[in-house]
Design a protein around this motif. Structure first.
Motif, PDB file in Angstrom:
ATOM      1  N   THR A 169       0.847  -1.181   0.000  1.00 43.42           N
ATOM      2  CA  THR A 169       0.000   0.000   0.000  1.00 43.42           C
ATOM      3  C   THR A 169       0.886   1.235   0.000  1.00 43.42           C
ATOM      4  OG1 THR A 169      -0.147   0.190   2.405  1.00 43.42           O
ATOM      5  CG2 THR A 169      -1.785  -1.206   1.324  1.00 43.42           C
ATOM      6  N   HIS A 170       0.282   2.351  -0.340  1.00 43.33           N
ATOM      7  CA  HIS A 170       0.983   3.631  -0.304  1.00 43.33           C
ATOM      8  C   HIS A 170       0.096   4.598   0.463  1.00 43.33           C
ATOM      9  CE1 HIS A 170       3.598   6.883  -1.625  1.00 43.33           C
ATOM     10  NE2 HIS A 170       2.504   7.580  -1.886  1.00 43.33           N
ATOM     11  N   LEU A 171       0.627   5.210   1.508  1.00 37.30           N
ATOM     12  CA  LEU A 171      -0.125   6.106   2.377  1.00 37.30           C
ATOM     13  C   LEU A 171       0.536   7.478   2.388  1.00 37.30           C
ATOM     14  CD1 LEU A 171      -1.848   5.374   5.581  1.00 37.30           C
ATOM     15  CD2 LEU A 171      -0.014   7.039   5.752  1.00 37.30           C
ATOM     16  N   VAL A 172      -0.289   8.547   2.368  1.00 38.77           N
ATOM     17  CA  VAL A 172       0.229   9.910   2.352  1.00 38.77           C
ATOM     18  C   VAL A 172      -0.504  10.753   3.385  1.00 38.77           C
ATOM     19  CG1 VAL A 172       0.512  12.002   0.956  1.00 38.77           C
ATOM     20  CG2 VAL A 172       0.771   9.760  -0.111  1.00 38.77           C
ATOM     21  N   TRP A 173       0.263  11.481   4.195  1.00 42.97           N
ATOM     22  CA  TRP A 173      -0.263  12.491   5.120  1.00 42.97           C
ATOM     23  C   TRP A 173       0.612  13.718   4.997  1.00 42.97           C
ATOM     24  CZ3 TRP A 173       2.138  15.104   9.136  1.00 42.97           C
ATOM     25  CH2 TRP A 173       1.303  15.872   9.946  1.00 42.97           C
ATOM     26  N   GLN A 174       0.000  14.885   5.039  1.00 41.49           N
ATOM     27  CA  GLN A 174       0.753  16.131   5.061  1.00 41.49           C
ATOM     28  C   GLN A 174       0.132  17.048   6.083  1.00 41.49           C
ATOM     29  OE1 GLN A 174       0.358  17.152   0.886  1.00 41.49           O
ATOM     30  NE2 GLN A 174       2.524  16.676   0.575  1.00 41.49           N
ATOM     31  N   GLY A 175       0.944  17.819   6.760  1.00 40.47           N
ATOM     32  CA  GLY A 175       0.455  18.742   7.763  1.00 40.47           C
ATOM     33  C   GLY A 175       1.574  19.139   8.686  1.00 40.47           C
ATOM     34  N   SER A 176       1.229  19.400   9.938  1.00 40.69           N
ATOM     35  CA  SER A 176       2.224  19.777  10.936  1.00 40.69           C
ATOM     36  C   SER A 176       1.735  19.358  12.315  1.00 40.69           C
ATOM     37  CB  SER A 176       2.443  21.292  10.928  1.00 40.69           C
ATOM     38  OG  SER A 176       3.278  21.673  12.007  1.00 40.69           O
ATOM     39  N   ALA A 224      -9.857   7.685   1.392  1.00 43.30           N
ATOM     40  CA  ALA A 224      -9.652   8.799   2.317  1.00 43.30           C
ATOM     41  C   ALA A 224      -9.888   8.284   3.732  1.00 43.30           C
ATOM     42  CB  ALA A 224     -10.620   9.933   1.994  1.00 43.30           C
ATOM     43  N   LEU A 225      -8.934   8.547   4.610  1.00 46.78           N
ATOM     44  CA  LEU A 225      -8.968   8.001   5.964  1.00 46.78           C
ATOM     45  C   LEU A 225      -8.783   9.101   6.999  1.00 46.78           C
ATOM     46  CD1 LEU A 225      -6.499   5.138   5.137  1.00 46.78           C
ATOM     47  CD2 LEU A 225      -8.906   4.811   5.660  1.00 46.78           C
ATOM     48  N   SER A 226      -9.160   8.788   8.225  1.00 48.31           N
ATOM     49  CA  SER A 226      -8.920   9.656   9.363  1.00 48.31           C
ATOM     50  C   SER A 226      -8.834   8.774  10.594  1.00 48.31           C
ATOM     51  CB  SER A 226     -10.052  10.674   9.517  1.00 48.31           C
ATOM     52  OG  SER A 226      -9.762  11.607  10.544  1.00 48.31           O
ATOM     53  N   ALA A 227      -8.583   9.378  11.724  1.00 53.41           N
ATOM     54  CA  ALA A 227      -8.654   8.658  12.992  1.00 53.41           C
ATOM     55  C   ALA A 227     -10.122   8.534  13.389  1.00 53.41           C
ATOM     56  CB  ALA A 227      -7.884   9.416  14.068  1.00 53.41           C
TER      57      ALA A 227
END
Length: 150
Positions: A8-15, A39-42
């Motif tokens: 799989t390939h997962l991407v998150w961006q932020g701070s 699209a995922l979240s906690a």
């Protein structure tokens, strides 16, 4: 049995610079060669957005899907005509009992088979499928299947 690899390939961006309460939980994942991006979240309990799937739901969904696919395979090999299969699956986390984990997954499929099919045979096939399910065999959580045969 042959070896299989799943990537799989997962991407998150932020701070995370503003601390635990401030960072975004939304992220996305894809599992090539499938082109669908998920699209995922906690989970909301962990400050996530309930409009998105969360990893806990995906784990329960994977167990449910694997049971379905294993059951369809054993039923087809046994010559049992399955007409419909619908599952209401659930997973349970007890935050007060470390380590945090999904401790139980309950699958509750309702299975409709061709008229004249012996329900006892179907229940035996459900058990066989559970024993063959890759996902259930990969977890240290208790996975139970409570099937209803129609």
């Amino acid at each position: 049995m042959a070896e299989h690899t799943y990537s799989t390939h997962l991407v998150w961006q932020g701070s995370t610079g503003e601390g635990y309460r401030a960072y975004r939980r939304e992220h996305r994942a894809v599992a090539p060669p499938a082109g669908t991006t998920v699209a995922l979240s906690a989970d909301r309990a962990f400050r996530g957005d309930p409009a998105f799937l969360n990893p806990e739901q995906l784990l329960v969904m994977a167990a449910s899907s694997c049971q379905l696919l294993a059951f369809l395979a054993v039923a087809a090999r046994a010559g049992v005509d399955v007409l419909d299969y619908e599952d209401e699956a659930s997973g349970f986390i007890d935050d007060g009992s470390p380590p945090a984990r999904i401790s139980t997954i309950t699958l509750a499929p309702v299975i409709r088979v061709a008229p004249g099919t012996d329900p006892a045979v179907v229940h035996k096939l459900v058990e066989q499928a559970h024993e063959e399910c890759y996902i259930a065999n990969s977890l240290n959580s208790e996975v139970t299947v409570e099937a209803t045969v129609l």
